[in-house]
Design an enzyme around this catalytic site. Structure first.
Site, mmCIF file in Angstrom:
data_model
loop_
_atom_site.group_PDB
_atom_site.id
_atom_site.type_symbol
_atom_site.label_atom_id
_atom_site.label_comp_id
_atom_site.label_asym_id
_atom_site.label_seq_id
_atom_site.Cartn_x
_atom_site.Cartn_y
_atom_site.Cartn_z
ATOM 1 N N ARG A 30 0.787 -1.237 0.000
ATOM 2 C CA ARG A 30 0.000 0.000 0.000
ATOM 3 C C ARG A 30 0.814 1.280 0.000
ATOM 4 N NH1 ARG A 30 -3.632 -1.935 4.864
ATOM 5 N NH2 ARG A 30 -1.581 -2.844 5.226
ATOM 6 N N ASP A 76 -0.126 -14.179 0.076
ATOM 7 C CA ASP A 76 -0.215 -13.980 1.521
ATOM 8 C C ASP A 76 -0.053 -15.333 2.206
ATOM 9 O OD1 ASP A 76 -1.031 -11.640 3.476
ATOM 10 O OD2 ASP A 76 -1.832 -13.507 4.272
HETATM 11 C C1 LIG Z 1 1.644 -12.305 9.302
HETATM 12 C C2 LIG Z 1 1.668 -12.212 7.792
HETATM 13 C C3 LIG Z 1 0.540 -12.030 6.929
HETATM 14 N N1 LIG Z 1 1.010 -12.009 5.636
HETATM 15 C C4 LIG Z 1 2.374 -12.134 5.626
HETATM 16 C C5 LIG Z 1 2.810 -12.297 6.974
HETATM 17 C C6 LIG Z 1 4.235 -12.579 7.411
HETATM 18 C C7 LIG Z 1 5.073 -11.372 7.454
HETATM 19 C C8 LIG Z 1 4.662 -10.366 8.490
HETATM 20 O O1 LIG Z 1 4.760 -10.686 9.684
HETATM 21 O O2 LIG Z 1 4.268 -9.264 8.075
HETATM 22 C C9 LIG Z 1 3.276 -12.210 4.485
HETATM 23 C C10 LIG Z 1 2.985 -11.400 3.288
HETATM 24 N N2 LIG Z 1 1.886 -10.640 3.005
HETATM 25 C C11 LIG Z 1 2.029 -10.053 1.787
HETATM 26 C C12 LIG Z 1 3.241 -10.495 1.222
HETATM 27 C C13 LIG Z 1 3.611 -10.146 -0.225
HETATM 28 C C14 LIG Z 1 4.935 -10.130 -0.692
HETATM 29 C C15 LIG Z 1 5.796 -8.950 -0.260
HETATM 30 O O3 LIG Z 1 5.816 -7.918 -0.966
HETATM 31 O O4 LIG Z 1 6.535 -9.101 0.755
HETATM 32 C C16 LIG Z 1 3.870 -11.315 2.171
HETATM 33 C C17 LIG Z 1 5.211 -12.006 2.098
HETATM 34 C C18 LIG Z 1 1.075 -9.144 1.129
HETATM 35 C C19 LIG Z 1 0.039 -8.463 1.936
HETATM 36 N N3 LIG Z 1 -0.730 -8.988 2.939
HETATM 37 C C20 LIG Z 1 -1.636 -8.053 3.377
HETATM 38 C C21 LIG Z 1 -1.454 -6.866 2.617
HETATM 39 C C22 LIG Z 1 -2.287 -5.609 2.743
HETATM 40 C C23 LIG Z 1 -3.660 -5.881 2.189
HETATM 41 C C24 LIG Z 1 -4.202 -4.769 1.354
HETATM 42 O O5 LIG Z 1 -3.659 -4.467 0.270
HETATM 43 O O6 LIG Z 1 -5.226 -4.233 1.782
HETATM 44 C C25 LIG Z 1 -0.407 -7.116 1.720
HETATM 45 C C26 LIG Z 1 0.138 -6.192 0.667
HETATM 46 C C27 LIG Z 1 -2.673 -8.268 4.430
HETATM 47 C C28 LIG Z 1 -2.281 -9.028 5.631
HETATM 48 N N4 LIG Z 1 -1.745 -10.284 5.641
HETATM 49 C C29 LIG Z 1 -1.499 -10.666 6.931
HETATM 50 C C30 LIG Z 1 -1.934 -9.626 7.794
HETATM 51 C C31 LIG Z 1 -1.825 -9.643 9.319
HETATM 52 C C32 LIG Z 1 -2.445 -8.620 6.978
HETATM 53 C C33 LIG Z 1 -3.115 -7.351 7.441
HETATM 54 C C34 LIG Z 1 -2.158 -6.314 7.857
HETATM 55 C C35 LIG Z 1 -1.885 -5.393 6.709
HETATM 56 O O7 LIG Z 1 -2.865 -5.006 6.067
HETATM 57 O O8 LIG Z 1 -0.717 -5.046 6.497
HETATM 58 C C36 LIG Z 1 -0.890 -11.951 7.323
#
Ligand SMILES: Cc1c2[nH]c(c1CCC(=O)O)Cc1[nH]c(c(CCC(=O)O)c1C)Cc1[nH]c(c(CCC(=O)O)c1C)Cc1[nH]c(c(C)c1CCC(=O)O)C2
Length: 348
Positions: A30, A76
């Protein structure tokens, strides 16, 4: 191109690079206006994850701006429980919500058959990304480690106390162990399928490794990771695995020696000098700039990045953050960091 010509893979193989390769956890997301545009076009976040064309596009966006040494598949960690049949939604600004699994009886709602079929769009995205990235850029596949994925599956979303998941693990280790066993098997196979589709290395995200005391850490973080690595290596013996046990603290030491991972991701709290002496002498390390430096920028960002480079440069090292890029990051600060990393060591 051979691994030696991809600096990121060469560093993972244990060879120090003159200029350490870099990528950033959550490098797509984002904070980039072009991501927000595609995200709006895709509908929901999961629709974006399951759309190979758009997932490829958002994977490539940060590379176009900053020329990272590695791309990471856009997906994700929660697509794994989703592919096992657990209901999952992402509400804008609220994070994930899952229909919680909290007992052996509820476990029977999960289905293993059809798992890979439901993940076909992810494998298709991997194939497309591999065909689209520059020659010297590597492709990282990933999955959540069983403990972290179980945290979301059992809590039903994010958590502060982890009372439900710990409660189940402590009260009924055999029942909770069945969930972990299932995640070990499907996660290893999921990672292997990403490699079949074109991923050149895989990272296991264990974002909540740091919330367990030592005994349960061994049982629910270390052991499942060791079993995933073993099962994955039986299929792809030469493909490196990066472990990221965020918050593991003093347990980083046993994780490095016993999990079987080939390289280790350091979170923001790990002291570089300690890690250089105790971990980097055994395996390549990756990390660990505080992502908030990318929000602040300026001299503080530059000084913090240089300190990390000075400690870890010269031995096998991949520059990264200690956790993911946060949405309020100004893209220009990432550009400043990328510029510094490309110029190092000449710049100092
Ligand atoms: C715990 C975890 C998740 N997802 C992920 C983890 C492990 C790493 C960490 O601890 O951050 C891993 C993840 N999530 C995402 C990636 C994409 C690749 C990258 O660019 O790194 C990766 C590697 C995209 C994402 N995953 C998410 C988004 C945001 C969603 C959106 O675009 O609205 C993205 C780009 C959503 C997500 N996904 C998850 C959560 C808790 C959330 C909500 C929090 C947030 O919105 O940042 C679970």
């Amino acid at each position: 191109m051979t691994d030696r010509q991809k600096p990121f893979l060469d560093a993972l193989a244990g060879n120090a690079q003159q200029r350490p390769p870099f990528w950033l956890m959550r490098q797509a997301g984002r904070y980039l206006p072009e991501y927000r545009a595609v995200r709006a076009q895709a509908g929901g976040f999961l629709d974006l994850c399951y759309n190979p064309e758009l997932a490829t596009e958002v994977t490539l966006q940060p590379l176009r701006r900053y020329r990272m040494d590695a791309a990471i598949l856009f997906s994700d960690i929660l697509v794994v429980p989703h592919a096992l049949g657990q209901a999952l939604t992402f509400q804008e600004g609220e994070g994930p919500k899952l229909d919680p699994v909290r007992s052996a009886a509820e476990l029977s709602r999960l289905r293993r058959d059809g798992f890979h079929e439901r993940l076909q769009p992810v494998y298709e995205a991997v194939r497309r990304i591999r065909g689209a990235i520059p020659e010297d850029t590597a492709l990282i596949g990933f999955a959540g480690a069983p403990w972290t994925v179980a945290c979301y599956m059992v809590e039903g979303g994010g958590s502060k106390e982890f009372a439900q998941v710990k409660g189940w693990a402590y009260r009924d280790p055999a029942g909770f162990g069945a969930l972990i066993d299932l995640l070990v098997d499907v996660t290893a196979d999921y990672l292997a399928a990403q490699v079949d589709a074109g991923a050149e290395t895989v990272q296991l995200f264990d974002s909540w490794a740091g919330v367990l005391p030592p005994g349960p850490f061994r049982r629910w973080v270390l052991e499942p990771t060791r079993r995933i690595v073993a099962r994955f290596k039986a299929l792809h013996p030469t493909v490196p695995v990066i472990g990221f046990p965020r918050g593991a603290g003093l347990q980083y030491d046993i994780y490095a020696s016993e999990s079987g991972v080939d390289a280790i991701g350091l979170d923001t709290t790990v002291p570089p000098v300690w890690a250089a002496r105790t971990l980097q002498t055994r395996l390549p390390v990756q990390g660990n700039l505080d992502p908030i430096h990318l929000v602040t920028g300026g001299e503080a960002l530059r000084d913090a990045a240089l300190e990390i480079l000075e400690v870890f440069g010269g031995r096998p090292f991949i520059f990264n953050l200690g956790h993911g890029v946060v949405p309020q990051t100004p893209p220009e600060h990432v550009a400043e960091l990328a510029h510094l990393l490309r110029a190092w060591p000449e710049i100092v």
